[in-house]
Write a protein that holds these residues in place. Structure first.
Motif, PDB file in Angstrom:
ATOM      1  N   SER A  11       0.837  -1.207   0.000  1.00 42.37           N
ATOM      2  CA  SER A  11       0.000   0.000   0.000  1.00 42.37           C
ATOM      3  C   SER A  11       0.869   1.254   0.000  1.00 42.37           C
ATOM      4  CB  SER A  11      -0.964  -0.003   1.191  1.00 42.37           C
ATOM      5  OG  SER A  11      -0.279   0.212   2.404  1.00 42.37           O
ATOM      6  N   LEU A  12       2.044   1.180   0.624  1.00 46.32           N
ATOM      7  CA  LEU A  12       2.967   2.310   0.578  1.00 46.32           C
ATOM      8  C   LEU A  12       3.563   2.460  -0.815  1.00 46.32           C
ATOM      9  CD1 LEU A  12       5.106   2.400   3.855  1.00 46.32           C
ATOM     10  CD2 LEU A  12       2.956   3.542   3.334  1.00 46.32           C
ATOM     11  N   LEU A  13       3.998   1.361  -1.397  1.00 42.57           N
ATOM     12  CA  LEU A  13       4.644   1.430  -2.707  1.00 42.57           C
ATOM     13  C   LEU A  13       3.686   1.945  -3.780  1.00 42.57           C
ATOM     14  CD1 LEU A  13       6.620  -1.932  -2.596  1.00 42.57           C
ATOM     15  CD2 LEU A  13       7.579   0.381  -2.451  1.00 42.57           C
ATOM     16  N   ARG A  14       2.414   1.628  -3.646  1.00 41.26           N
ATOM     17  CA  ARG A  14       1.440   2.024  -4.672  1.00 41.26           C
ATOM     18  C   ARG A  14       1.182   3.529  -4.709  1.00 41.26           C
ATOM     19  NH1 ARG A  14      -1.580  -2.716  -2.846  1.00 41.26           N
ATOM     20  NH2 ARG A  14      -1.352  -4.387  -4.386  1.00 41.26           N
ATOM     21  N   VAL A  15       1.523   4.244  -3.653  1.00 43.84           N
ATOM     22  CA  VAL A  15       1.193   5.672  -3.649  1.00 43.84           C
ATOM     23  C   VAL A  15       2.237   6.510  -4.389  1.00 43.84           C
ATOM     24  CG1 VAL A  15      -0.087   5.441  -1.496  1.00 43.84           C
ATOM     25  CG2 VAL A  15       2.291   6.180  -1.430  1.00 43.84           C
ATOM     26  N   PHE A  16       3.403   5.931  -4.707  1.00 42.90           N
ATOM     27  CA  PHE A  16       4.370   6.664  -5.523  1.00 42.90           C
ATOM     28  C   PHE A  16       3.846   6.790  -6.945  1.00 42.90           C
ATOM     29  CE2 PHE A  16       7.054   4.904  -2.135  1.00 42.90           C
ATOM     30  CZ  PHE A  16       7.768   6.039  -1.755  1.00 42.90           C
ATOM     31  N   THR A  17       4.022   7.943  -7.562  1.00 40.54           N
ATOM     32  CA  THR A  17       3.526   8.182  -8.910  1.00 40.54           C
ATOM     33  C   THR A  17       4.588   8.888  -9.743  1.00 40.54           C
ATOM     34  OG1 THR A  17       2.630  10.380  -8.410  1.00 40.54           O
ATOM     35  CG2 THR A  17       1.183   8.484  -7.998  1.00 40.54           C
ATOM     36  N   ASP A  18       4.303   9.021 -11.044  1.00 43.95           N
ATOM     37  CA  ASP A  18       5.204   9.782 -11.923  1.00 43.95           C
ATOM     38  C   ASP A  18       5.377  11.206 -11.417  1.00 43.95           C
ATOM     39  OD1 ASP A  18       5.507   7.648 -13.580  1.00 43.95           O
ATOM     40  OD2 ASP A  18       4.074   8.318 -15.079  1.00 43.95           O
ATOM     41  N   ASP A  19       4.275  11.787 -10.966  1.00 45.91           N
ATOM     42  CA  ASP A  19       4.317  13.176 -10.503  1.00 45.91           C
ATOM     43  C   ASP A  19       4.968  13.311  -9.136  1.00 45.91           C
ATOM     44  OD1 ASP A  19       3.039  14.052 -12.811  1.00 45.91           O
ATOM     45  OD2 ASP A  19       1.046  13.768 -11.943  1.00 45.91           O
ATOM     46  N   GLU A  20       4.870  12.261  -8.327  1.00 52.43           N
ATOM     47  CA  GLU A  20       5.432  12.302  -6.976  1.00 52.43           C
ATOM     48  C   GLU A  20       6.246  11.038  -6.706  1.00 52.43           C
ATOM     49  OE1 GLU A  20       2.693  14.814  -4.063  1.00 52.43           O
ATOM     50  OE2 GLU A  20       1.622  13.085  -4.882  1.00 52.43           O
ATOM     51  N   PRO A  21       7.451  10.965  -7.268  1.00 50.83           N
ATOM     52  CA  PRO A  21       8.292   9.784  -7.050  1.00 50.83           C
ATOM     53  C   PRO A  21       9.006   9.786  -5.707  1.00 50.83           C
ATOM     54  CG  PRO A  21       9.422  11.327  -8.483  1.00 50.83           C
ATOM     55  CD  PRO A  21       8.061  11.904  -8.238  1.00 50.83           C
ATOM     56  N   GLN A  22       8.947  10.907  -5.000  1.00 55.50           N
ATOM     57  CA  GLN A  22       9.552  11.019  -3.678  1.00 55.50           C
ATOM     58  C   GLN A  22       8.523  11.595  -2.716  1.00 55.50           C
ATOM     59  OE1 GLN A  22      13.103  13.380  -4.027  1.00 55.50           O
ATOM     60  NE2 GLN A  22      14.089  11.970  -5.455  1.00 55.50           N
ATOM     61  N   LEU A  23       8.358  10.943  -1.564  1.00 53.85           N
ATOM     62  CA  LEU A  23       7.332  11.348  -0.608  1.00 53.85           C
ATOM     63  C   LEU A  23       7.881  11.309   0.808  1.00 53.85           C
ATOM     64  CD1 LEU A  23       4.377   9.241  -2.078  1.00 53.85           C
ATOM     65  CD2 LEU A  23       4.615  11.730  -2.231  1.00 53.85           C
ATOM     66  N   THR A  24       7.333  12.165   1.659  1.00 52.18           N
ATOM     67  CA  THR A  24       7.685  12.137   3.076  1.00 52.18           C
ATOM     68  C   THR A  24       6.870  11.050   3.772  1.00 52.18           C
ATOM     69  OG1 THR A  24       5.951  13.701   3.701  1.00 52.18           O
ATOM     70  CG2 THR A  24       8.093  14.627   3.035  1.00 52.18           C
ATOM     71  N   ALA A  25       7.241  10.748   5.011  1.00 48.12           N
ATOM     72  CA  ALA A  25       6.486   9.770   5.787  1.00 48.12           C
ATOM     73  C   ALA A  25       5.039  10.233   5.977  1.00 48.12           C
ATOM     74  CB  ALA A  25       7.159   9.541   7.141  1.00 48.12           C
TER      75      ALA A  25
END
Length: 254
Positions: A11-25
């Motif tokens: 579920s964490l891995l699925r939230v990465f996208t082309d527009d947001e390849p880097q995310l905070t906790a």
């Protein structure tokens, strides 16, 4: 317990996208719906296993270990590697973007086209596709070609779900899409005109059935004004699909 951890990690891995390849906790928590405390624990585990990597500004990205493992998939090791010379030849013959996609269908209503290979050049028309990207079946050339391989029961379930407008010219009426699918079956190739991206035209053909692999299709995307000679482009795409099918089925003969 392990099953629950795996599901939360996915579920964490699925939230990465082309527009947001880097995310905070915090962003991972918000987008996944998981509690921030759970996300922090998962991050520690996933960093240790190489599933995540650290990025600047307290952000995280998909880890190299996942890419390494993904390259062992038959989609990469068998289909894409075998397809590359055929895709290059098609690119050289047309000068246009070449795409290779497979059908991902956990259920027909959720099915989509996953792009496993792409060749483009500086003179090629810009597209939104990328290797690993997921796109709707009804609005892409490779997607329509894949739909043409499905049986009536599968199509009935697929068409029971709403078809979304990608552009104002996307075909979302089930009856019209059925007619497009029948036309693709009759001709041996599918087309789109400005249905995924305005100004673009595509021609695609499905590969034959391949043991151990999902249904696949190869196609080109070009600027509409430059691609009206369907009679020239379609035979090139269909021949590429036939040649690639033969190459995957009989690798020792290549």
């Amino acid at each position: 317990m392990a099953d629950g951890v795996l599901r939360r990690a996915m579920s964490l891995l699925r939230v990465f996208t082309d527009d947001e390849p880097q995310l905070t906790a915090s962003q991972l928590s918000e987008r996944s719906g998981l509690a921030l405390s759970s996300v922090h624990r998962l991050i520690v585990m996933m960093l240790e296993e190489g599933m995540l990597s650290r990025a600047p500004a307290h952000r995280y990205a998909v880890g190299a270990r996942l890419w390494e493992i993904g390259e062992l998939s038959p989609l990469a090791a068998t289909l894409r590697e075998t397809a590359l010379p055929h895709m290059v030849r098609l690119y050289e013959a047309t000068g246009e973007n070449v795409h290779l996609a497979v059908l991902d269908d956990p259920t027909p209503a959720e099915a989509s086209a996953v792009f496993v290979g792409r060749i483009t050049g500086r003179a090629s028309v810009p597209t939104i596709s990328r290797s690993g990207g997921r796109h709707p079946l009804h609005a892409t050339g490779v997607g329509k070609a894949l739909l043409a391989t499905r049986d009536e029961g599968w199509l009935e379930e697929y068409l029971s779900a709403p078809l979304l407008l990608e552009t104002r010219l996307s075909i979302t009426d089930p009856a019209r899409l059925r007619a497009e699918i029948e036309r693709a079956r009759t001709r041996g190739y599918a087309t789109t005109r400005e249905e995924m991206t305005l100004g673009n035209f595509s021609v695609a053909a499905a590969l034959g059935a391949l043991v151990g692999l999902p249904p696949a299709a190869i196609g080109i995307v070009a600027h509409l004004g430059e691609a009206l000679d369907e009679r020239r482009l379609a035979p090139l795409v269909m021949q590429a699909a036939k040649d690639l099918t033969r190459a995957v089925r009989h690798p020792d003969s290549q």
